[in-house]
Structures are given as C-alpha cells and as structure tokens.
Scaffold this motif. Sequence first.
Motif, PDB file in Angstrom:
ATOM      1  N   GLN A   1     -63.907 -50.167   9.483  1.00 17.15           N
ATOM      2  CA  GLN A   1     -63.047 -49.138  10.072  1.00 17.15           C
ATOM      3  C   GLN A   1     -63.116 -47.841   9.262  1.00 17.15           C
TER       4      GLN A   1
ATOM      5  N   ALA B   1     -66.936 -54.907  14.316  1.00 12.99           N
ATOM      6  CA  ALA B   1     -65.511 -55.043  14.021  1.00 12.99           C
ATOM      7  C   ALA B   1     -64.848 -55.998  15.011  1.00 12.99           C
TER       8      ALA B   1
ATOM      9  N   GLU C   1     -61.755 -53.840   7.394  1.00 14.89           N
ATOM     10  CA  GLU C   1     -61.227 -52.547   6.927  1.00 14.89           C
ATOM     11  C   GLU C   1     -62.359 -51.637   6.456  1.00 14.89           C
TER      12      GLU C   1
ATOM     13  N   GLN D   1     -62.920 -59.374  14.145  1.00  9.36           N
ATOM     14  CA  GLN D   1     -61.542 -59.562  14.597  1.00  9.36           C
ATOM     15  C   GLN D   1     -61.380 -60.961  15.212  1.00  9.36           C
TER      16      GLN D   1
ATOM     17  N   CYS E   1     -66.293 -46.101  10.148  1.00 10.40           N
ATOM     18  CA  CYS E   1     -66.146 -45.455  11.459  1.00 10.40           C
ATOM     19  C   CYS E   1     -65.396 -44.147  11.283  1.00 10.40           C
TER      20      CYS E   1
ATOM     21  N   LYS F   1     -68.302 -50.690  15.697  1.00  5.94           N
ATOM     22  CA  LYS F   1     -67.149 -51.153  16.492  1.00  5.94           C
ATOM     23  C   LYS F   1     -67.419 -52.546  17.055  1.00  5.94           C
TER      24      LYS F   1
END
Length: 196
Positions: A161, A131, A158, A135, A164, A128
């Motif tokens: 994600q 990510a 992606e 971002q 995750c 996370k």
Amino acid sequence: GSGGGGAEVAALDEEIEVLQKESLELTRRVSKAKGTVASLEGQLGELGVQKQHAVDTKQFKEAGEVNSKIKALTATRDNEMSEMVGFGQRVAELQDEIANKRVRKQQLAEQERSQQTQSNASQVQLLKAQAEELQLLMEDEIEHNDWEAAALLQVELEAIQTRCGVLGTDATPEPATPSASSEGAAPPTAHGEEEG
C-alpha cells in the motif's frame, strides 16, 4: 526506448548556453554603441553651436570646416546607430530561439513524465492485484487462528500500500492540517471593563 529524450534535453541545454553567450556579447555591443552614439550626439550638438556662431560672425571659412566635421561625425553616428539596431534585432532573434528551445525542453520533460505516469499506473495495478491476494490469504489465516502468519501478511500488505501511495502521489495530495493557533482567532476582549 528511454534515453532519447535525455540526450535531446542535454543537446538543447548546450544550444541554449551558446545562444545565451552570443546574446550577452551582442547586448554588450549594443550598450557600447549606445554610449558611442550618445557621445557623438554631444559632439554634434557643440559643433552645431560653433557653426551657427561662425555663420553669425560671417566667418564662412570656419563655418565650412565645422560643417565638414559635422558631416563626418553624422556619418559615423548613423553607422553606429544602424549597427546598434542590427545587434538589437539579432538579440531579439536569439531570445526567440532560446525561448523556443526552452519550450521544446518543457515538452520533452512532459512526455517523459507522462510515460513515467503510465508505467506507474500499470505498476500500481499489479500491486493492487497482489494486495487483494494478500488480503484474502490474511483473512484465511485469521480464520485458522494463525495470527503470526496474518501479522506477516499484514506487514507485506502495508508495504504494498505504501508503494502504491508513492507511485500514485500526484493523485492524493496531503490534507492540509489547520494550525492550532491561527492568527486573529482570539476572542474579542470587552472594551472598558469596569470593576465594582
């Protein structure tokens, strides 16, 4: 250290197998003893009738012989019965042991699973964080109109994600999609349709 649980589970599996074999063998003996007891009971019943007949017809010598046969068979039957009871109790003990070992296996599996869940949780946190960085980078590239770089970052994001999602599957169950044609949902037809 992992691996300890696995070895214990394997050992438990072997022990359970041994106990199950012993239990099966004893169960066979119990049913064999049951058969023997049943046939002895049958013989004792017949001898009882013979003895009664001998007594009624005052053939006391024969009654005495029949009586000693009855005593011998009764002893044999009682022996078989106590063996049968003993085997039965042992089978019950073995089943208890097997159940306990199964419970132990379950506990080990759950420990393993919770360790796995913990390591998954920490991995998810790392991903996370990655990510979030991606971002930010992506927004930066978009600001500079660098669409190609943004697209690459998007793919990476992606992928993270997805990972995750894989690691945290337990937390997010798939939403159930309602089936298009559910049974019994047809509109009711009017009874006795009359034409003109």
